[in-house]
Design an enzyme around this catalytic site. Sequence first.
Site, PDB file in Angstrom:
ATOM      1  NE  ARG A  80     -23.800 -10.785 -17.176  1.00  0.00           N
ATOM      2  CZ  ARG A  80     -23.638 -11.369 -15.980  1.00  0.00           C
ATOM      3  NH1 ARG A  80     -22.848 -10.803 -15.076  1.00  0.00           N
ATOM      4  NH2 ARG A  80     -24.235 -12.504 -15.702  1.00  0.00           N
TER       5      ARG A  80
ATOM      6  CG  ASN B  62     -26.475  -8.221 -15.308  1.00  0.00           C
ATOM      7  OD1 ASN B  62     -26.223  -8.282 -14.111  1.00  0.00           O
ATOM      8  ND2 ASN B  62     -26.647  -9.306 -16.041  1.00  0.00           N
TER       9      ASN B  62
END
Length: 710
Positions: A19, A37
């Site tokens: 990320r 996620n």
Amino acid sequence: MLVRREFRLRGVVQGVGFRPHVAQVAARFPITGLCGNDDREVFIEAQGKLVDVERFRTAVLEGLPPLAHVLSVTTTDLPIISETRFTIVASRRVAGERTLIPPDVATCPDCLADMASPDNRRYRYPFTTCTNCGPRLTIIADLPYDRPLTTMKKFPMCPECEAEYTNPADRRYHAQPISCPNCGPTLWIEGVDCEDPILEAQSLLSAGHILAVKGLGGFHLLCDAWNEEAVAELRRRKARPGKPFAVMTPDLSLASFTPQQVELLKSPAHPIVIAPMSATYDLAPSVAPGLSDVGIMLPYTPLHTLLVDRPLVATSGNLSGEPLCYTNEEALSRLSKFADYFLLHDRDIHVPVEDSVFLESMPVRRSRGYAPLPFPMPGSGTVLAVGGELKNTFCLAHDDVAHVSAHIGDMGSLASQKAFDRSVSQMLTMQRCTPDLVVCDLHPNYATTAWAERSGYPVFPVQHHYAHALSLLASHGRFEGPFACLTIDGTGYGTDGTVWGGEVLVLSGDLRTFDRAWHLPVFPIVGGDRAVRQPWRLALGLAHAWDLPFDYDHAESAQVKLQLSREIGLVQTSSLGRLFDAVSAMLGVCVEQTYEAQAAMELERVATGSLRSTATDWRSLLLEILDDAVPVPDRAMRFHHGCAVLLARSLRATEVPLVGVTGGCALNRLLMQFLRAELAGLEVLEHHTAPANDGGLSLGQALAGRLFEA
């Protein structure tokens, strides 16, 4: 044109800095959106001009974090929304889904720089790590991969580590193993009071002592690789007279590496790479007796980086035939007769993992740094494939991927069988699944076959070499036939009850069936496992079956010849591996083996010169190599060439355009060099990701199970 697109990335994308990576890439483009996620994948929404969104997607995939491994990307168009920036959003839970487990990898350059800087608070800290490196699989007790479910849970983060852990712009953001000298694990030498355990350990190694060192996935036994007395003593203590030792060294001057091999050595996995000894090789003779190759690895943890200031023998900390020791208590108990001192720490290992090994660029053992990275797998149903008896791994096919375990080893001991059972339980627990089918080898006496039969699940036995062929296909993501595969190894239980190992199998278009299109002419094994340890027995059996002018004088020769003449206690084999053993004995290269494949390895080592074979059949090839007027190195070279010519001819006779080579003999570099030349013009699959030997067998078994379930 303004667009908004969602990208869903499936693979090892959790706990690897994915990320922050996406957010940093997004900052380089005029786009808005979000990244987050869930339990299965990473989801990204990107909004902007079409060209910018596509450039962003390409940049995300081309510059992945070192631990990330993307299996698939799906794209969906979404409605345009009003927003002003790109953000990281909170994780989402998806019931029943499981993320993929990242492997352990070597210390990254940034962490090495931290350790080398006297001004850094992690200066010379032996457990330095970040999102891009360090322990993963070995410390995970359960999923999702969060610190409370790892063995780091007993080390509460100090305020400084907590600040790094919660800062999306920091490379230690969500690095579950994060720690520092103020809050992390402790290192010590058992029974030795010293201020710096690393300096004390180096002093002990310099004095010729043998140390048991707790590393990333278990224990190594270390000694000074320049000290012949120390290396020979380690051999004596381990009762390992001939098998070569691996060497951990801070530089690469001991072997002649290609650029590709150097890249492999320095990759995040940092495997052992076996390559020819260099002109400057100067290690103790007992490191690799009788060979011209040496297995080299670079230090791959902060602890090893600090400790290894010279070449050190670094062999697995275990008893012969047993799995790796990985707890302090176990090591102190079981390795006390091997080691003079123990360098220990208190970061627990939950999943033991051996070092990965490559022979030049071919995988021999797929373990640390690679396991349990998944392979794509077609079909449905949860299939547990339990592998073979030697070099065991198991494989769990679940959803659309297959997870191949770390190396477990030979299954002949109770300790190995317990380790297998524990590892299977851990994998099933982490993936929250139970098998619909258990696949095992066709051999009725394998420990893994017995495990499958008592598991309580439906069992599907698969022929050994068919599984090898499927493993090769699965490792390439090829799931259609027809496919003609040369399966060459030492031992595999055949469908006719004989020992196979030199076969051409032709797999059908749907891969669900195979024909044994050709096999090496059979010869008898006299004495079972003793014949493997004493290749002269194989040589006498070969000479008897193929009417060859060879004899061997031994106290038990008469008994062997009597068994041959009366056909008592014989097992017929078509194994190329056993043929190599027999030829090695016939040429006087190796008549007694102390470790697996010794005879074949030494035969390959002595093969030199330009002499080639003109044989048109296998008996005439053996008559060529029994010509005493020709020096042994030339005859060994002629044998390798003749094998390749005859094997390639049998493979070409199938007239199948897609062919492959698999099995332990595919690790013979000289044989493969000749085979590639003889198979020019065909599409030839070789092993690059899954081992050609039995370490890759479970992957093929898993595919067989999926095909059977279809």
